[in-house]
Enzyme design. Sequence first.
Site, PDB file in Angstrom:
ATOM      1  N   ARG A 104       1.053  -1.174   0.238  1.00  0.00           N
ATOM      2  CA  ARG A 104       0.522  -0.216  -0.438  1.00  0.00           C
ATOM      3  C   ARG A 104       1.290   0.908  -0.092  1.00  0.00           C
ATOM      4  NH1 ARG A 104      -5.237   1.165   3.536  1.00  0.00           N
ATOM      5  NH2 ARG A 104      -5.520  -0.686   3.136  1.00  0.00           N
ATOM      6  N   THR A 108      -0.988   7.384  -1.132  1.00  0.00           N
ATOM      7  CA  THR A 108      -1.924   7.365  -2.244  1.00  0.00           C
ATOM      8  C   THR A 108      -3.364   6.188  -1.443  1.00  0.00           C
ATOM      9  OG1 THR A 108      -1.077   5.517  -3.784  1.00  0.00           O
ATOM     10  CG2 THR A 108      -0.723   7.556  -4.794  1.00  0.00           C
ATOM     11  N   ASP A 200      -5.036 -10.719  11.694  1.00  0.00           N
ATOM     12  CA  ASP A 200      -4.653 -10.736  10.349  1.00  0.00           C
ATOM     13  C   ASP A 200      -3.535 -12.401   9.755  1.00  0.00           C
ATOM     14  OD1 ASP A 200      -2.021 -10.397   8.833  1.00  0.00           O
ATOM     15  OD2 ASP A 200      -1.979  -8.218   9.595  1.00  0.00           O
ATOM     16  N   ASP A 203      -0.146 -13.005   9.535  1.00  0.00           N
ATOM     17  CA  ASP A 203       0.397 -12.767  10.754  1.00  0.00           C
ATOM     18  C   ASP A 203       0.136 -14.321  11.615  1.00  0.00           C
ATOM     19  OD1 ASP A 203       1.984 -10.241  10.813  1.00  0.00           O
ATOM     20  OD2 ASP A 203       0.506  -9.322  11.866  1.00  0.00           O
TER      21      ASP A 203
HETATM   22  N1  URA Z   1      -6.241  -8.342   5.895  1.00  0.00           N
HETATM   23  C1  URA Z   1      -6.026  -9.294   7.431  1.00  0.00           C
HETATM   24  O1  URA Z   1      -5.786 -10.407   7.243  1.00  0.00           O
HETATM   25  N2  URA Z   1      -7.622  -8.883   8.318  1.00  0.00           N
HETATM   26  C2  URA Z   1      -8.422  -8.089   7.541  1.00  0.00           C
HETATM   27  O2  URA Z   1      -9.086  -8.358   8.988  1.00  0.00           O
HETATM   28  C3  URA Z   1      -8.206  -6.946   6.826  1.00  0.00           C
HETATM   29  C4  URA Z   1      -7.224  -7.754   5.977  1.00  0.00           C
END
Ligand code: URA
Length: 209
Positions: A104, A108, A200, A203
């Site tokens: 990302r 922007t 996530d 992770d």
């Molecule tokens: N990416 C992720 O790993 N979890 C989310 O909740 C949103 C994007």
Amino acid sequence: MAKVYVFDHPLIQHKLTYIREKDTGTKEFRELVDEVATLMAFEITRDMPLEEIEIQTPVSTMKSKVLAGKKIGVIPILRAGIGMVDGVLKLIPAAKVGHIGLYRDPKTLKPVEYYVKLPSDVEERDFIVVDPMLATGGSAIEAINSLKKRGAKNIKFMCLIAAPEGVEAVKEAHSDVDIYIAALDEKLNEKGYIVPGLGDAGDRLFGTK
Ligand code: URA
């Protein structure tokens, strides 16, 4: 118009519950994502073309169906998409795997390609883009742009959990791409996480953080 399929198969829903649970450890999380990816691949391949061949059973000859040999490409969006690849390959072992990496842009906030490696015969393949989470839709849209730019014509998008915002964004940007999800959640929070979601995905898959 793009179709959205939510897989409500009991096995998928059961496994997804433990994927979401915060105390599920990395090993189990990874195994469950792999298993759900296999179950989803079973559903997503329902429209694969078949052809008839003649075979000999121990009793007689017969015409029987085999896959018509449509070439498939599986494209994980880095990094979390990698967690779904092996599960899909269990059912489509001859598929080739391409990778698309996006980051990302801090100014922007738009996804920018930093890595793309695809099978050489892009135009001949049907593609399944995989990413466990469809949040804003930015990465999915850009990954699909990336594939189309290189000649891909038939693309499906598969994820575990989607936010309504992400589904709408992908549908709007790519009306020819069907979306396959295991669960449609409530919303995105202010940090861009899907609620209730699973946290996530990268992770949790790779034990980072
Ligand atoms: N990416 C992720 O790993 N979890 C989310 O909740 C949103 C994007």
